[in-house]
Design an enzyme around this catalytic site. Structure first.
Site, PDB file in Angstrom:
ATOM      1  N   GLN A  36      -4.583  -4.449  -1.777  1.00 16.39           N
ATOM      2  CA  GLN A  36      -4.344  -3.439  -2.824  1.00 16.39           C
ATOM      3  C   GLN A  36      -4.389  -4.024  -4.238  1.00 16.39           C
ATOM      4  O   GLN A  36      -4.099  -3.316  -5.209  1.00 16.39           O
ATOM      5  CB  GLN A  36      -2.980  -2.768  -2.589  1.00 16.39           C
TER       6      GLN A  36
ATOM      7  N   CYS B  95       0.369   7.275  11.119  1.00 16.40           N
ATOM      8  CA  CYS B  95      -0.174   8.213  12.093  1.00 16.40           C
ATOM      9  C   CYS B  95      -0.582   7.440  13.344  1.00 16.40           C
ATOM     10  O   CYS B  95      -1.504   6.658  13.318  1.00 16.40           O
ATOM     11  CB  CYS B  95      -1.394   8.894  11.480  1.00 16.40           C
TER      12      CYS B  95
ATOM     13  N   THR C 210     -24.550 -10.476  12.378  1.00 17.20           N
ATOM     14  CA  THR C 210     -25.550 -10.357  11.311  1.00 17.20           C
ATOM     15  C   THR C 210     -24.897  -9.815  10.041  1.00 17.20           C
ATOM     16  O   THR C 210     -24.143  -8.832  10.098  1.00 17.20           O
ATOM     17  CB  THR C 210     -26.688  -9.429  11.784  1.00 17.20           C
TER      18      THR C 210
ATOM     19  N   HIS D 135     -13.507  -1.195   0.446  1.00 15.45           N
ATOM     20  CA  HIS D 135     -13.358   0.228   0.090  1.00 15.45           C
ATOM     21  C   HIS D 135     -12.106   0.521  -0.718  1.00 15.45           C
ATOM     22  O   HIS D 135     -11.930   1.632  -1.203  1.00 15.45           O
ATOM     23  CB  HIS D 135     -13.431   1.106   1.348  1.00 15.45           C
TER      24      HIS D 135
ATOM     25  N   ASN E 122       0.834  -1.206   0.000  1.00 15.55           N
ATOM     26  CA  ASN E 122       0.000   0.000   0.000  1.00 15.55           C
ATOM     27  C   ASN E 122       0.865   1.252   0.000  1.00 15.55           C
ATOM     28  O   ASN E 122       0.446   2.302  -0.462  1.00 15.55           O
ATOM     29  CB  ASN E 122      -0.919   0.011   1.225  1.00 15.55           C
TER      30      ASN E 122
HETATM   31  N1  PLP Z   1      -3.784  -4.236   4.340  1.00 14.40           N
HETATM   32  C1  PLP Z   1      -3.437  -3.268   3.485  1.00 14.40           C
HETATM   33  C2  PLP Z   1      -2.349  -3.518   2.496  1.00 14.40           C
HETATM   34  C3  PLP Z   1      -4.089  -2.036   3.525  1.00 14.40           C
HETATM   35  O1  PLP Z   1      -3.737  -1.078   2.653  1.00 14.40           O
HETATM   36  C4  PLP Z   1      -5.128  -1.839   4.474  1.00 14.40           C
HETATM   37  C5  PLP Z   1      -5.787  -0.520   4.583  1.00 14.40           C
HETATM   38  O2  PLP Z   1      -5.140   0.518   4.524  1.00 14.40           O
HETATM   39  C6  PLP Z   1      -5.459  -2.892   5.337  1.00 14.40           C
HETATM   40  C7  PLP Z   1      -4.767  -4.065   5.246  1.00 14.40           C
HETATM   41  C8  PLP Z   1      -6.580  -2.755   6.352  1.00 14.40           C
HETATM   42  O3  PLP Z   1      -7.788  -2.559   5.698  1.00 14.40           O
HETATM   43  P1  PLP Z   1      -9.091  -2.017   6.477  1.00 14.40           P
HETATM   44  O4  PLP Z   1      -8.650  -0.790   7.224  1.00 14.40           O
HETATM   45  O5  PLP Z   1     -10.047  -1.723   5.427  1.00 14.40           O
HETATM   46  O6  PLP Z   1      -9.537  -3.047   7.412  1.00 14.40           O
END
Ligand code: PLP
Length: 405
Positions: A208, A350, A266, A230, A180
């Protein structure tokens, strides 16, 4: 930048109050440019429609036996089929969750509990904070966590992972597929095939991947894979966990018998239907223009902004750029760009109002100072070349100005 916007910064938290123009791209305020898709991708129109559809007619409890419950359950069945057909898997191999954070907990803790006598887990220094902290928790309980380093390109080495993974001692391997932070894509296919041969379960953080690079779990035969809706245009608060048939796994969290007894709670029917719709659209989208767009942007930055560097290299997500500017704090640059109407991300995690240098960037060999100079630019479908042109112009202007200030 929209004049109605009032910003207030509290530690790392940016509170923005402003009017959202419905007609604008992704619902952005007029004049804003969004280049932080790895944090969250905007909601796809198709996903919003799907969410409304299931919210209108599939609102009942999907575990209820009555007709309304069966209508809701039908949305889940269809969503599972979509996940299966888009990834080369079976519908029964998918568990819907509240997001990747839950999926990652379920995969790692569920597999560790199922193989309690093999107390080594192999991972990398490139993992997301969720994987890092779940594994740190197991380490505190006596598990041996082997963390494979990263190359300057940001990828972990397949050979080092395999060298550390012995069938007699290794309970599982947990690796990030695509970073990410830098976009680095590691050699998952080779590792997944070899670990399958050695009968060592592999969990991939594939958050990602969908909609950016091919996402096939028959080509990459991992045992577990975690996803978050998301990141590919579904709403937040919904995700998925792939658990291959006959995988060593026990349920990690108590609760009801939803998801065929593999997850309590649920079901979020509207979110799941929306996520499946977004996935189906994301995996067939034509992203062939992204790589050249990203490469062109990067080479113009390097040519026009003195003291600029690309962070990482090699095989990368086609829409992610990590860039570093000598002598410029990424948080100051991020806030300056934000004032100028452009949203990007910094390479710092952060944490409790404090910005720590990213362990992933440190793992690639950057110094703490260099990690604090790194910003991430990530885009998606709907980003237009002029968005990146404008960012480039701003960088040309603002980086030297920040150095002088
Ligand atoms: N793994 C990776 C590579 C991510 O980029 C993220 C979110 O930034 C997560 C895990 C965690 O995802 P979520 O915060 O939607 O649970």
């Amino acid at each position: 930048m929209g004049t109605s916007r009032q910003g207030k910064i509290t530690g790392c938290i940016l509170v923005v109050m402003g009017k959202i123009s419905e007609g604008a791209r992704f619902g952005l305020e007029p004049g804003r440019i969004y280049l932080d898709w790895n944090a969250t991708a905007p909601l796809r129109a198709s996903a919003r429609e799907a969410w409304l559809e299931a919210g209108a007619v599939g609102w009942a409890n999907a575990n209820s036996l009555h007709r309304e419950g069966r209508i809701a359950a039908e949305f889940l069945t269809r969503a599972r089929e979509t996940f299966a057909s888009t990834t080369g898997t079976s519908p029964g191999e998918w568990v819907f969750t509240s997001g990747a954070t839950e999926s990652i907990h379920a995969a790692i803790l569920g597999c560790a509990a199922a193989r309690p006598t093999r107390r080594r887990i192999v991972t990398s220094l490139g993992e997301h904070a969720v994987v890092r902290s779940v594994l740190a928790g197991l380490e505190g309980q006596g598990w041996e966590i082997v963390r494979v380093g990263l190359g300057p390109d940001g990828a972990w080495s397949a050979q080092e992972v395999l060298d550390a993974s012995h069938p007699e001692t290794t309970g599982m391997v947990s690796l990030i597929w695509a970073s990410n932070e830098t976009g680095a894509v590691s050699e998952v296919e080779e590792v997944a095939k070899e670990l399958r041969r050695r009968r060592i379960p592999l969990h991939l953080d594939a958050v990602q991947v969908p909609g950016r690079i091919p996402f096939g779990l028959s080509v990459v035969p991992a045992t577990f894979a975690s996803l978050s809706g998301h990141k590919f245009g579904a709403p937040k608060g919904v995700g998925a966990l792939f658990i291959r048939r006959a995988a060593p796994w026990t349920r990690w969290m108590a609760g009801g018998e939803q998801e065929r007894g593999r997850r309590g709670g649920t079901s979020n029917v509207a979110g799941i239907h929306s996520m499946a719709t977004a996935l189906a659209e994301a995996v067939v989208a034509d992203v062939s223009a992204w790589n050249p767009l990203r490469d062109d942007f990067e080479s113009r930055v390097l040519a026009r902004v003195p003291g600029s560097h690309r962070v990482g290299g090699g095989v990368r997500l086609p829409q992610t750029s990590a860039l570093r500017f000598d002598g410029v704090e990424s948080s100051a640059l991020l806030l300056r760009l934000d004032d100028l109407g452009i949203a990007v991300s910094s390479g710092s995690a952060c944490t409790s109002g404090r910005t720590d240098p990213s362990p992933v960037l440190l793992g690639m060999g950057l110094t703490s100072g260099q990690a604090h100079q790194t910003i991430r630019v990530s885009f998606g479908d709907g980003t237009i070349p002029s968005d990146l042109d404008l960012l480039l112009d701003r960088l040309v202007q603002e980086v030297p100005a920040l150095r002088g200030s």
